[in-house]
Write an enzyme that holds these catalytic residues in place. Structure first.
Site, mmCIF file in Angstrom:
data_model
loop_
_atom_site.group_PDB
_atom_site.id
_atom_site.type_symbol
_atom_site.label_atom_id
_atom_site.label_comp_id
_atom_site.label_asym_id
_atom_site.label_seq_id
_atom_site.Cartn_x
_atom_site.Cartn_y
_atom_site.Cartn_z
ATOM 1 N N GLU A 1 8.161 96.270 48.573
ATOM 2 C CA GLU A 1 9.070 94.825 49.085
ATOM 3 C C GLU A 1 9.147 95.226 50.523
ATOM 4 O O GLU A 1 9.969 95.835 51.164
ATOM 5 C CB GLU A 1 10.367 95.037 48.512
ATOM 6 C CG GLU A 1 10.669 95.039 47.108
ATOM 7 C CD GLU A 1 11.853 94.529 46.504
ATOM 8 O OE1 GLU A 1 11.991 93.438 45.898
ATOM 9 O OE2 GLU A 1 12.815 95.131 46.488
ATOM 10 N N LYS B 1 21.633 91.997 41.897
ATOM 11 C CA LYS B 1 22.579 92.422 43.014
ATOM 12 C C LYS B 1 24.000 92.399 42.596
ATOM 13 O O LYS B 1 24.401 92.386 41.378
ATOM 14 C CB LYS B 1 22.197 91.847 44.285
ATOM 15 C CG LYS B 1 20.878 91.886 44.704
ATOM 16 C CD LYS B 1 20.243 91.324 45.913
ATOM 17 C CE LYS B 1 18.891 91.133 46.056
ATOM 18 N NZ LYS B 1 18.515 90.816 47.472
ATOM 19 N N HIS C 1 16.215 100.756 46.892
ATOM 20 C CA HIS C 1 16.200 99.174 47.167
ATOM 21 C C HIS C 1 16.610 99.081 48.674
ATOM 22 O O HIS C 1 17.306 100.042 49.023
ATOM 23 C CB HIS C 1 17.391 98.223 46.382
ATOM 24 C CG HIS C 1 16.863 96.811 46.604
ATOM 25 N ND1 HIS C 1 17.705 96.176 47.902
ATOM 26 C CD2 HIS C 1 16.212 95.954 46.041
ATOM 27 C CE1 HIS C 1 17.403 95.037 47.863
ATOM 28 N NE2 HIS C 1 16.305 94.747 46.599
ATOM 29 N N GLY D 1 14.979 88.184 50.486
ATOM 30 C CA GLY D 1 16.102 86.867 50.844
ATOM 31 C C GLY D 1 15.793 86.122 52.218
ATOM 32 O O GLY D 1 16.796 85.669 52.385
ATOM 33 N N GLU E 1 18.465 97.404 50.382
ATOM 34 C CA GLU E 1 19.810 97.050 50.733
ATOM 35 C C GLU E 1 20.513 98.615 50.581
ATOM 36 O O GLU E 1 21.353 98.619 51.176
ATOM 37 C CB GLU E 1 20.502 96.176 49.959
ATOM 38 C CG GLU E 1 19.816 94.695 50.257
ATOM 39 C CD GLU E 1 19.883 93.765 49.042
ATOM 40 O OE1 GLU E 1 20.451 93.837 48.035
ATOM 41 O OE2 GLU E 1 19.131 92.790 49.121
ATOM 42 N N ASN F 1 16.890 91.102 40.047
ATOM 43 C CA ASN F 1 17.622 91.872 40.518
ATOM 44 C C ASN F 1 18.837 90.904 40.776
ATOM 45 O O ASN F 1 18.678 90.303 41.784
ATOM 46 C CB ASN F 1 17.094 92.469 41.775
ATOM 47 C CG ASN F 1 17.996 93.704 42.610
ATOM 48 O OD1 ASN F 1 19.080 93.701 42.163
ATOM 49 N ND2 ASN F 1 17.642 93.811 43.826
ATOM 50 N N SER G 1 11.233 87.346 48.372
ATOM 51 C CA SER G 1 11.137 85.666 48.318
ATOM 52 C C SER G 1 10.219 85.189 47.111
ATOM 53 O O SER G 1 9.651 83.904 47.475
ATOM 54 C CB SER G 1 10.947 85.052 49.480
ATOM 55 O OG SER G 1 12.173 85.460 50.383
HETATM 56 C C1 PEP Z 1 14.990 91.910 45.992
HETATM 57 O O1 PEP Z 1 16.314 91.930 46.284
HETATM 58 O O2 PEP Z 1 14.551 92.688 45.612
HETATM 59 C C2 PEP Z 1 14.287 90.607 46.209
HETATM 60 C C3 PEP Z 1 13.256 90.567 46.350
HETATM 61 O O3 PEP Z 1 15.156 89.682 46.586
HETATM 62 P P1 PEP Z 1 14.606 88.115 46.897
HETATM 63 O O4 PEP Z 1 13.647 87.722 45.874
HETATM 64 O O5 PEP Z 1 15.733 87.269 46.874
HETATM 65 O O6 PEP Z 1 13.781 88.220 48.332
#
Ligand code: PEP
Length: 243
Positions: free
Chosen positions: A162, A9, A90, A168, A92, A7, A207
């Protein structure tokens, strides 16, 4: 076979993407299905250059089908680019853009109507995690997000668990928790959709990188949704190599 879906972003630019494409094309990893969710404006380019080796998706779509919604992009428009999947819900989008479960449900319906696989993201906040509300929260997100969608309409649905506190942050849920929550999600889907639910993939996100992926993705977990570590082709491919 594991799914490793990136992803991007609101990251990358045309020059960085050209380099990414060059490195990614060299990858030869068996038994992994890579995918990339990319900003709308780069979908056509990524689809053309990487579409044979990688699933290509969008990061969002409108809950509306068409009309006076300046700045929005409909699922029907995305279908014109033959995308393979589209992220929905998501964290965000839920937190920064205040998306509700009801809007997410409408978006999933739009995607299904246009034969695009929804990659539906769910997960608890840090406060909910500390209050031990993870299962309650994800049950509500799943039931509301999939309201009115029947077993014959799942259209290769993918769910990404998630935890918001792991996105992040460099922190991950531990392998046992990820396995337990994945089992919980799969059992819930079985109750909702019976045997048809077995086609639904459940990924973990938060992460994930090439060092921790093999430990976090137990047999039950169908793959990972990867943010930061998907921006660099080598790092992204290495996740696939290590699972
Ligand atoms: C995400 O944005 O879905 C995500 C898992 O980000 P990251 O891997 O950076 O934690």
């Amino acid at each position: 076979m594991k799914y490793i879906i990136g992803n991007w972003k609101m990251n990358q630019n045309a020059k960085i993407i050209d380099n990414f494409i060059k490195s990614f094309k060299k990858n030869k990893v068996n038994n992994v299905k890579f995918g990339l969710a990319v900003p709308y404006v780069y979908i056509e380019k990524i689809k053309k250059k990487l579409g044979k080796t990688c699933l290509v998706g969008a990061e969002n779509c409108s809950e509306y089908s068409s009309g006076a919604y300046t700045g929005e992009v409909s699922a029907e428009m995305l279908a014109d680019f033959n995308i393979d999947f589209c992220l929905v819900g998501h964290s965000e989008r839920r937190t920064i853009f205040a998306e509700t479960d009801e809007q997410i449900n409408e978006k999933i319906k739009q995607l299904i109507k246009n034969k695009i696989t929804p990659l539906f993201c769910i997960g608890e906040t840090l406060k909910e995690y500390e209050n031990k509300e993870t299962k309650k929260v994800i049950k509500k997100q799943i039931e509301k997000g999939l309201k009115g969608i029947n077993a014959s309409e799942l259209n290769n649905l993918i769910i990404a668990y998630e935890p918001v506190w792991a996105i992040g942050t460099g922190k991950t849920a531990d392998a046992k928790t990820i396995n337990n929550i994945t089992e919980y999600i799969k059992n819930l889907l079985l109750k909702m959709y019976g045997e048809n639910s077995k086609s639904i993939k459940v990924l973990y996100g938060g992460s994930v990188n090439s060092e921790n992926a093999s430990n976090l993705l137990t047999d039950l977990v169908d793959g990972a949704l990867v943010g930061g570590a998907s921006l660099n082709a080598e790092k992204f491919i290495n996740i696939g190599r290590n699972v």
